[in-house]
Motif scaffolding. Structure first.
Motif, short mmCIF file in Angstrom:
data_model
loop_
_atom_site.label_atom_id
_atom_site.label_comp_id
_atom_site.label_asym_id
_atom_site.label_seq_id
_atom_site.Cartn_x
_atom_site.Cartn_y
_atom_site.Cartn_z
N GLN A 168 12.68 -3.14 -3.42
CA GLN A 168 11.81 -1.94 -4.27
C GLN A 168 12.03 -0.89 -3.14
OE1 GLN A 168 10.57 -1.99 -7.47
NE2 GLN A 168 9.66 -0.17 -7.21
N PRO A 169 12.41 0.57 -3.51
CA PRO A 169 12.26 1.74 -2.71
C PRO A 169 11.02 1.67 -1.76
CG PRO A 169 13.34 2.34 -4.75
CD PRO A 169 12.64 1.14 -4.92
N GLY A 170 10.96 1.63 -0.49
CA GLY A 170 9.78 1.74 0.12
C GLY A 170 9.07 0.44 0.53
N PHE A 171 9.65 -0.64 -0.04
CA PHE A 171 9.02 -1.88 0.29
C PHE A 171 9.34 -2.19 1.86
CE2 PHE A 171 9.29 -6.45 0.66
CZ PHE A 171 8.05 -6.90 0.39
N LEU A 172 10.36 -1.91 2.33
CA LEU A 172 10.71 -2.76 3.73
C LEU A 172 9.66 -1.69 4.57
CD1 LEU A 172 14.59 -3.14 3.51
CD2 LEU A 172 12.61 -4.73 3.44
N ASP A 173 9.46 -0.55 4.33
CA ASP A 173 8.62 0.27 5.06
C ASP A 173 7.33 -0.10 5.14
OD1 ASP A 173 10.70 2.19 5.69
OD2 ASP A 173 10.11 3.58 3.93
N HIS A 174 6.73 -0.87 3.95
CA HIS A 174 5.51 -1.38 3.99
C HIS A 174 5.60 -2.73 4.57
CE1 HIS A 174 3.38 1.40 1.17
NE2 HIS A 174 4.44 1.44 0.42
N LEU A 175 6.64 -3.46 4.40
CA LEU A 175 6.54 -4.72 5.39
C LEU A 175 6.47 -4.50 6.82
CD1 LEU A 175 6.91 -7.87 5.15
CD2 LEU A 175 9.47 -7.43 5.09
N GLU A 176 7.41 -3.54 7.23
CA GLU A 176 7.53 -3.34 8.76
C GLU A 176 6.00 -2.86 9.26
OE1 GLU A 176 8.76 -3.04 12.55
OE2 GLU A 176 9.56 -4.19 11.01
N ALA A 177 5.12 -2.01 8.29
CA ALA A 177 4.10 -1.36 8.86
C ALA A 177 2.82 -2.60 8.71
CB ALA A 177 3.55 -0.41 7.71
N LEU A 178 3.08 -3.44 7.81
CA LEU A 178 2.28 -4.68 7.78
C LEU A 178 2.40 -5.43 9.22
CD1 LEU A 178 0.19 -6.34 6.34
CD2 LEU A 178 2.21 -7.75 5.25
N ARG A 179 3.66 -5.73 9.30
CA ARG A 179 4.24 -6.59 10.79
C ARG A 179 3.59 -5.80 12.00
NH1 ARG A 179 4.48 -7.68 15.29
NH2 ARG A 179 6.05 -9.12 16.08
N LEU A 180 3.70 -4.66 11.97
CA LEU A 180 2.90 -3.61 13.08
C LEU A 180 1.52 -3.86 13.12
CD1 LEU A 180 5.19 -0.66 13.18
CD2 LEU A 180 5.25 -2.38 14.93
N ALA A 181 0.79 -3.86 11.95
CA ALA A 181 -0.70 -4.03 11.94
C ALA A 181 -1.11 -5.23 12.22
CB ALA A 181 -1.16 -3.49 10.58
N TYR A 182 -0.55 -6.28 11.95
CA TYR A 182 -0.62 -7.65 12.10
C TYR A 182 -0.62 -8.06 13.75
CZ TYR A 182 -0.72 -12.77 11.61
OH TYR A 182 -0.98 -14.22 11.60
N GLY A 183 0.48 -7.33 14.09
CA GLY A 183 0.51 -7.64 15.87
C GLY A 183 1.27 -9.02 16.09
N ARG A 184 1.69 -9.77 15.17
CA ARG A 184 2.35 -11.20 15.43
C ARG A 184 3.57 -11.41 14.83
NH1 ARG A 184 -3.28 -14.18 14.32
NH2 ARG A 184 -4.02 -12.10 13.89
N PRO A 185 4.32 -11.98 15.12
CA PRO A 185 5.41 -12.54 14.21
C PRO A 185 5.09 -13.14 12.91
CG PRO A 185 5.69 -13.57 16.60
CD PRO A 185 4.41 -13.03 16.41
N MET A 186 5.91 -12.76 12.02
CA MET A 186 5.73 -13.18 10.69
C MET A 186 7.09 -14.09 10.30
SD MET A 186 3.90 -9.82 9.01
CE MET A 186 4.41 -10.20 7.42
N THR A 187 6.97 -15.32 9.92
CA THR A 187 7.97 -16.11 9.27
C THR A 187 8.21 -15.89 7.87
OG1 THR A 187 7.91 -17.47 11.46
CG2 THR A 187 9.28 -18.35 9.51
N ILE A 188 9.55 -15.43 7.53
CA ILE A 188 9.74 -15.16 6.13
C ILE A 188 10.49 -16.48 5.66
CG2 ILE A 188 10.65 -13.71 4.27
CD1 ILE A 188 8.54 -12.27 5.86
N SER A 189 9.81 -17.21 4.77
CA SER A 189 10.58 -18.47 4.24
C SER A 189 11.02 -17.80 2.78
CB SER A 189 9.52 -19.30 3.71
OG SER A 189 8.35 -19.07 2.93
N SER A 190 10.82 -16.92 1.95
CA SER A 190 11.55 -16.39 0.85
C SER A 190 11.29 -14.91 0.63
CB SER A 190 11.12 -17.30 -0.23
OG SER A 190 11.78 -16.62 -1.27
N ALA A 191 12.06 -14.13 0.49
CA ALA A 191 12.11 -12.54 0.16
C ALA A 191 12.84 -12.35 -1.12
CB ALA A 191 12.51 -11.93 1.46
N CYS A 192 14.01 -11.61 -1.05
CA CYS A 192 14.73 -11.36 -2.11
C CYS A 192 15.53 -12.61 -2.64
CB CYS A 192 15.65 -10.15 -1.50
SG CYS A 192 16.81 -9.62 -3.03
#
Length: 128
Positions: free
Chosen positions: A22-46
């Motif tokens: 979705q347009p803008g989704f990856l920007d939101h995901l990156e912002a979430l990762r930065l706010a969380y401040g720790r690695p996030m292991t993705i098990s499923s995405a697209c």
């Protein structure tokens, strides 16, 4: 695809290579990762619609993971990820995601995070 998430992590796991979001989704995901401040292991995405039907047979065509088919009006690419996470970190990631407009699904081993608000759906939390 973003500074913290590679295409290999985010593409469909069936081997088709689909990585349409979705347009803008990856920007939101990156912002979430930065706010969380720790690695996030993705098990499923697209997911392609065919793979989604295999892994999510109860709702094969309604998933926000689907990237190659419009499942709802305005849904033009995947808008969800599943993040493997320990119980001790679930509350932290939930709180940050919720404050930033993500919907959250709780599972024993992962959190489903989606941006349904970007296609006019209400923010929700739910259990699997």
């Amino acid at each position: 695809m973003t500074p913290h998430f590679s295409k290999a992590e985010l593409q469909c796991k069936c081997g088709c290579g689909l990585a349409q979001f979705q347009p803008g989704f990856l920007d939101h995901l990156e912002a979430l990762r930065l706010a969380y401040g720790r690695p996030m292991t993705i098990s499923s995405a697209c997911r392609c619609a065919a793979h989604n039907a295999r892994v999510s047979p109860l709702a094969p065509l309604r998933s926000l993971h689907i990237g190659d088919r419009e499942t709802r009006p305005g849904h033009l690419g995947a808008a969800a990820v599943d993040v493997l996470i320990t119980n001790s970190d679930k509350g932290d990631l939930f709180a940050i995601a919720w404050r930033n407009g993500w919907s959250v699904g709780w599972n024993r081993n992962f959190l489903h995070l989606d941006r349904r608000v970007n296609i006019g759906m209400p923010q929700v939390t739910f259990e699997y």
